[in-house]
Scaffold this motif. Structure first.
Motif, PDB file in Angstrom:
ATOM      1  N   ILE A 126      10.091   9.962  -9.400  1.00 43.44           N
ATOM      2  CA  ILE A 126       9.581   9.272 -10.588  1.00 43.44           C
ATOM      3  C   ILE A 126       9.222  10.280 -11.676  1.00 43.44           C
ATOM      4  O   ILE A 126       9.592  10.121 -12.843  1.00 43.44           O
ATOM      5  CB  ILE A 126       8.362   8.402 -10.220  1.00 43.44           C
ATOM      6  CG1 ILE A 126       8.830   7.152  -9.475  1.00 43.44           C
ATOM      7  CG2 ILE A 126       7.582   7.991 -11.477  1.00 43.44           C
ATOM      8  CD1 ILE A 126       7.714   6.280  -8.966  1.00 43.44           C
ATOM      9  N   PHE A 127       8.496  11.330 -11.306  1.00 47.62           N
ATOM     10  CA  PHE A 127       8.143  12.373 -12.270  1.00 47.62           C
ATOM     11  C   PHE A 127       9.398  13.055 -12.826  1.00 47.62           C
ATOM     12  O   PHE A 127       9.430  13.477 -13.977  1.00 47.62           O
ATOM     13  CB  PHE A 127       7.232  13.421 -11.621  1.00 47.62           C
ATOM     14  CG  PHE A 127       5.786  13.040 -11.616  1.00 47.62           C
ATOM     15  CD1 PHE A 127       5.013  13.166 -12.763  1.00 47.62           C
ATOM     16  CD2 PHE A 127       5.187  12.543 -10.468  1.00 47.62           C
ATOM     17  CE1 PHE A 127       3.676  12.803 -12.774  1.00 47.62           C
ATOM     18  CE2 PHE A 127       3.840  12.188 -10.460  1.00 47.62           C
ATOM     19  CZ  PHE A 127       3.082  12.318 -11.616  1.00 47.62           C
ATOM     20  N   LEU A 128      10.412  13.145 -11.983  1.00 45.97           N
ATOM     21  CA  LEU A 128      11.641  13.821 -12.372  1.00 45.97           C
ATOM     22  C   LEU A 128      12.482  12.980 -13.331  1.00 45.97           C
ATOM     23  O   LEU A 128      13.026  13.489 -14.319  1.00 45.97           O
ATOM     24  CB  LEU A 128      12.462  14.132 -11.108  1.00 45.97           C
ATOM     25  CG  LEU A 128      13.681  15.046 -11.252  1.00 45.97           C
ATOM     26  CD1 LEU A 128      13.249  16.453 -11.630  1.00 45.97           C
ATOM     27  CD2 LEU A 128      14.463  15.070  -9.948  1.00 45.97           C
ATOM     28  N   LEU A 129      12.580  11.670 -13.057  1.00 42.08           N
ATOM     29  CA  LEU A 129      13.556  10.836 -13.741  1.00 42.08           C
ATOM     30  C   LEU A 129      13.009   9.947 -14.862  1.00 42.08           C
ATOM     31  O   LEU A 129      13.572   9.890 -15.955  1.00 42.08           O
ATOM     32  CB  LEU A 129      14.261   9.935 -12.717  1.00 42.08           C
ATOM     33  CG  LEU A 129      15.299  10.584 -11.802  1.00 42.08           C
ATOM     34  CD1 LEU A 129      15.742   9.593 -10.738  1.00 42.08           C
ATOM     35  CD2 LEU A 129      16.502  11.055 -12.605  1.00 42.08           C
ATOM     36  N   PHE A 161       0.796  -1.237   0.000  1.00 40.41           N
ATOM     37  CA  PHE A 161       0.000   0.000   0.000  1.00 40.41           C
ATOM     38  C   PHE A 161       0.825   1.283   0.000  1.00 40.41           C
ATOM     39  O   PHE A 161       0.270   2.374  -0.058  1.00 40.41           O
ATOM     40  CB  PHE A 161      -0.936   0.009   1.210  1.00 40.41           C
ATOM     41  CG  PHE A 161      -1.785  -1.226   1.329  1.00 40.41           C
ATOM     42  CD1 PHE A 161      -2.670  -1.571   0.324  1.00 40.41           C
ATOM     43  CD2 PHE A 161      -1.691  -2.055   2.438  1.00 40.41           C
ATOM     44  CE1 PHE A 161      -3.455  -2.705   0.420  1.00 40.41           C
ATOM     45  CE2 PHE A 161      -2.467  -3.196   2.546  1.00 40.41           C
ATOM     46  CZ  PHE A 161      -3.351  -3.527   1.535  1.00 40.41           C
ATOM     47  N   GLY A 162       2.165   1.161   0.094  1.00 42.35           N
ATOM     48  CA  GLY A 162       3.006   2.353   0.063  1.00 42.35           C
ATOM     49  C   GLY A 162       2.897   3.198   1.312  1.00 42.35           C
ATOM     50  O   GLY A 162       3.081   4.417   1.267  1.00 42.35           O
ATOM     51  N   MET A 163       2.631   2.580   2.449  1.00 38.77           N
ATOM     52  CA  MET A 163       2.469   3.320   3.700  1.00 38.77           C
ATOM     53  C   MET A 163       3.772   3.294   4.492  1.00 38.77           C
ATOM     54  O   MET A 163       4.335   2.233   4.757  1.00 38.77           O
ATOM     55  CB  MET A 163       1.327   2.731   4.534  1.00 38.77           C
ATOM     56  CG  MET A 163      -0.001   2.693   3.799  1.00 38.77           C
ATOM     57  SD  MET A 163      -1.381   2.206   4.862  1.00 38.77           S
ATOM     58  CE  MET A 163      -1.711   3.760   5.661  1.00 38.77           C
ATOM     59  N   ILE A 196      15.900  14.569  -2.300  1.00 33.13           N
ATOM     60  CA  ILE A 196      14.473  14.475  -2.622  1.00 33.13           C
ATOM     61  C   ILE A 196      13.948  13.165  -2.056  1.00 33.13           C
ATOM     62  O   ILE A 196      14.185  12.099  -2.634  1.00 33.13           O
ATOM     63  CB  ILE A 196      14.222  14.546  -4.147  1.00 33.13           C
ATOM     64  CG1 ILE A 196      14.882  15.790  -4.740  1.00 33.13           C
ATOM     65  CG2 ILE A 196      12.724  14.551  -4.442  1.00 33.13           C
ATOM     66  CD1 ILE A 196      14.838  15.834  -6.251  1.00 33.13           C
ATOM     67  N   GLY A 197      13.249  13.223  -0.934  1.00 32.45           N
ATOM     68  CA  GLY A 197      12.782  12.010  -0.278  1.00 32.45           C
ATOM     69  C   GLY A 197      11.557  11.394  -0.923  1.00 32.45           C
ATOM     70  O   GLY A 197      11.362  10.180  -0.859  1.00 32.45           O
ATOM     71  N   SER A 198      10.726  12.201  -1.549  1.00 31.30           N
ATOM     72  CA  SER A 198       9.461  11.715  -2.114  1.00 31.30           C
ATOM     73  C   SER A 198       9.693  10.757  -3.274  1.00 31.30           C
ATOM     74  O   SER A 198      10.378  11.094  -4.254  1.00 31.30           O
ATOM     75  CB  SER A 198       8.612  12.893  -2.589  1.00 31.30           C
ATOM     76  OG  SER A 198       7.503  12.456  -3.332  1.00 31.30           O
ATOM     77  N   THR A 254       3.404  -4.067  -4.848  1.00 28.91           N
ATOM     78  CA  THR A 254       2.395  -3.296  -5.592  1.00 28.91           C
ATOM     79  C   THR A 254       2.336  -1.843  -5.114  1.00 28.91           C
ATOM     80  O   THR A 254       1.358  -1.152  -5.387  1.00 28.91           O
ATOM     81  CB  THR A 254       1.001  -3.929  -5.430  1.00 28.91           C
ATOM     82  OG1 THR A 254       0.642  -3.919  -4.033  1.00 28.91           O
ATOM     83  CG2 THR A 254       0.970  -5.349  -5.960  1.00 28.91           C
ATOM     84  N   ASN A 255       3.335  -1.387  -4.379  1.00 35.82           N
ATOM     85  CA  ASN A 255       3.366  -0.023  -3.838  1.00 35.82           C
ATOM     86  C   ASN A 255       2.898   0.992  -4.889  1.00 35.82           C
ATOM     87  O   ASN A 255       3.564   1.188  -5.908  1.00 35.82           O
ATOM     88  CB  ASN A 255       4.792   0.296  -3.391  1.00 35.82           C
ATOM     89  CG  ASN A 255       4.923   1.682  -2.757  1.00 35.82           C
ATOM     90  OD1 ASN A 255       4.049   2.527  -2.894  1.00 35.82           O
ATOM     91  ND2 ASN A 255       6.012   1.898  -2.070  1.00 35.82           N
ATOM     92  N   PRO A 256       1.756   1.646  -4.681  1.00 38.34           N
ATOM     93  CA  PRO A 256       1.211   2.548  -5.711  1.00 38.34           C
ATOM     94  C   PRO A 256       2.060   3.790  -5.959  1.00 38.34           C
ATOM     95  O   PRO A 256       1.967   4.395  -7.029  1.00 38.34           O
ATOM     96  CB  PRO A 256      -0.171   2.927  -5.151  1.00 38.34           C
ATOM     97  CG  PRO A 256      -0.065   2.710  -3.682  1.00 38.34           C
ATOM     98  CD  PRO A 256       0.871   1.567  -3.505  1.00 38.34           C
ATOM     99  N   PHE A 257       2.899   4.167  -4.968  1.00 38.49           N
ATOM    100  CA  PHE A 257       3.697   5.388  -5.107  1.00 38.49           C
ATOM    101  C   PHE A 257       5.037   5.144  -5.787  1.00 38.49           C
ATOM    102  O   PHE A 257       5.746   6.099  -6.103  1.00 38.49           O
ATOM    103  CB  PHE A 257       3.918   6.022  -3.731  1.00 38.49           C
ATOM    104  CG  PHE A 257       2.635   6.342  -3.021  1.00 38.49           C
ATOM    105  CD1 PHE A 257       1.820   7.364  -3.456  1.00 38.49           C
ATOM    106  CD2 PHE A 257       2.227   5.586  -1.937  1.00 38.49           C
ATOM    107  CE1 PHE A 257       0.623   7.641  -2.831  1.00 38.49           C
ATOM    108  CE2 PHE A 257       1.033   5.852  -1.289  1.00 38.49           C
ATOM    109  CZ  PHE A 257       0.225   6.886  -1.736  1.00 38.49           C
TER     110      PHE A 257
END
Length: 521
Positions: free
Chosen positions: A438-441, A186-188, A431-433, A230-233
């Protein structure tokens, strides 16, 4: 022209020297004020132990982390004097447009920007996230202080320990698996820190130490997040960019998860065996003795008030677990997890406290708990300001362009994967997020990697592995600082406890990537 450049360089050097002197003076003044305030408290008859709330950060831990983060912040500013500026163009989603890099010249960032970054970051692009994390931390600290003062922590833990009996090792295995599964599926990660204080007390009641509580909860959630299935993030978002399904290549991620789980359990069992033979070998031994003095965990006859407290806080934690499950299940609200949890925790904590004791006392305990965590807000600001400095210096894109430019000249698949791994690890410092990187690279890395014969599933696996494990060692990660602050464990002790595990994970994950490259994953 040469004279102008020389004068500018001399001016910049003097600006940094004067700024460093000003910073040192402010630190000395802060320490003197803190010492004076502590002296007043002791003089008035309130000992430090009496003033401590359930979650508090010690002065020594605070100063150590401030010093470390200050060095990292200064080094980030110094880099701008050696690395040229440059930038990629980005689309409306913030993703890099391939081939759009435009280079510039070396222009060092002004010192006043560096020294004020920990304050300015609360008004920058990521301000809302940082403010919400800070409020989340204060709320958790206040609510758990209310729980401790009303006796709810002691009653709740005594009841659970009574149910567990002698199955302590099974409790460790199951608890670790649950926290890892929440992270992996769940990406928690940040959300599960809400349960850290109660898990630490639970481990203390079983005869273990604070470090075991941190390992079972925070470390397990983080490692599960990185050993993503399956981590959505990470897996979900990256699969969307690559145009493949989340299930593609999942078999190796499942194997990775099982192996990481075995490593974490082995690490915890070795530590438990060591402290069972000699409790003084625990790095949190002194802190744990203080905690146990404030908690009545000895078995006593259950009173009507104890039964009432258990029912109150059982409902409270039941509601919080429902909120966690709903956040995990409903993708649309997952981005608002921190504010939802903060509101739910505050409302539930206050209502539970009012049902357990007098309103005046409850709000006083809530306030003291929040105040005890205020120093940690400064640490969060300092940790987050590193990214702000590098962004304002315009050098992150230069580093990425350099690495990406080297990819096309490499013919070994494994070498290409290692270079991707190194790039993501570097960005992880600042950048921890996971989703932000992902958006960056990925919009630029995926086409290049595929052209070089690297499959999207291998790129995603490399990204997941590089993205998360180091969150448990990097001082620029606010969640790590929050967790350590809440249970009063210094960053230095945490590094002493986990450094060899991090080294083991580095060797193991590189071996996994080597295997994946060799089998054509």
């Amino acid at each position: 022209m040469t004279n102008l450049i020389g004068n500018a360089a001399i001016g910049a050097v003097w600006e940094w020297i004067l700024g460093l002197l000003l910073a040192a003076e402010l630190v000395v003044i802060g320490l003197l004020v803190s010492k004076r305030l502590m002296a007043k408290k002791v003089k008035s008859g309130d000992t430090p132990s009496q003033e401590k709330s359930f979650s508090s950060i010690s002065a020594r831990s605070f100063i150590t982390v401030v010093a470390l983060l200050s060095v990292i912040i200064l080094l980030s500013g110094v880099l701008s004097y050696f690395i040229p500026q440059g930038s990629f163009s980005r689309d409306d989603d913030g993703a890099i447009i391939p081939g759009s890099y435009v280079g510039g010249e070396v222009r060092g960032i002004a010192f006043w920007r560096v020294i004020t970054a920990p304050v300015r970051v609360f008004f920058a692009e990521d301000a809302l996230t940082i403010v919400m994390i800070s409020i989340f931390l204060l709320v958790m600290s206040g609510v758990f202080n209310v729980m401790e003062k009303t006796g709810g922590v002691s009653v709740f833990i005594r009841k659970i320990v009574g149910k567990c009996g002698k199955r302590k090792m099974l409790v460790i295995c199951v608890s670790t698996l649950v926290f890892m599964a929440f992270g992996s599926f769940f990406g928690m990660f940040e959300e599960l820190v809400t349960l850290l204080p109660i898990m630490v007390v639970f481990m203390l009641s079983l005869g273990y130490d604070t470090m075991v509580g941190l390992g079972v909860c925070m470390m397990a959630a983080c490692f599960g997040f990185s050993a993503a299935i399956t981590n959505p993030f990470s897996v979900g978002l990256a699969s969307g960019f690559a145009g493949i399904g989340v299930a593609d290549g999942a078999w190796l991620r499942v194997v990775l998860f099982v192996c990481v789980y075995a490593i974490v359990i082995g690490f915890l069992f070795l530590h438990i065996r060591r402290i069972t033979k000699d409790p003084t070998k625990s790095l949190s031994y002194d802190v744990d003795r203080e905690k146990l003095e404030h908690l009545e965990l000895s078995v006593t006859e259950e009173t009507p008030r104890d039964k009432r407290l258990f029912r109150i806080y059982a409902v409270f934690f039941g509601v919080q677990m429902v909120i966690l499950v709903v956040i995990a299940a409903v993708r649309a609200i997952s981005g608002y997890a921190i504010p939802i949890l903060a509101v739910g925790f505050l409302a539930g904590g206050v209502i539970s406290g009012l049902l357990a004791d007098k309103p005046k006392k409850v709000f006083a305990w809530l306030g003291k708990g929040m105040l005890s965590m205020l120093p940690a807000v400064l640490l969060i600001g300092m940790a987050s300001s590193v990214k702000l400095i590098l962004t304002e210096s315009n050098i992150l894109d230069t580093v990425m362009n350099f690495v990406i430019g080297r990819l096309s000249g490499i013919h070994s698949k494994f070498a290409i994967v290692l270079l991707l791994y190194a790039l993501i690890l570097f960005l992880q410092i600042f950048i921890g997020s996971a989703s932000a990187k992902i958006f960056l690279l990925l919009p630029i890395l995926l086409p290049i990697s595929q052209a070089l014969g690297i499959s999207p599933t291998l790129v995603i696996l490399t990204y997941c592995i590089a993205d998360g494990f180091t969150d448990m060692i990097l001082p620029t990660n606010p969640v790590l600082l929050i967790g350590l602050s809440m249970v009063n464990v210094s960053y230095g002790k945490w590094v002493r406890w986990t450094w060899w595990l991090q080294l083991l994970m580095l060797v193991f994950t590189v071996a996994v990537l080597l295997l994946a490259s060799a089998i054509g994953y």
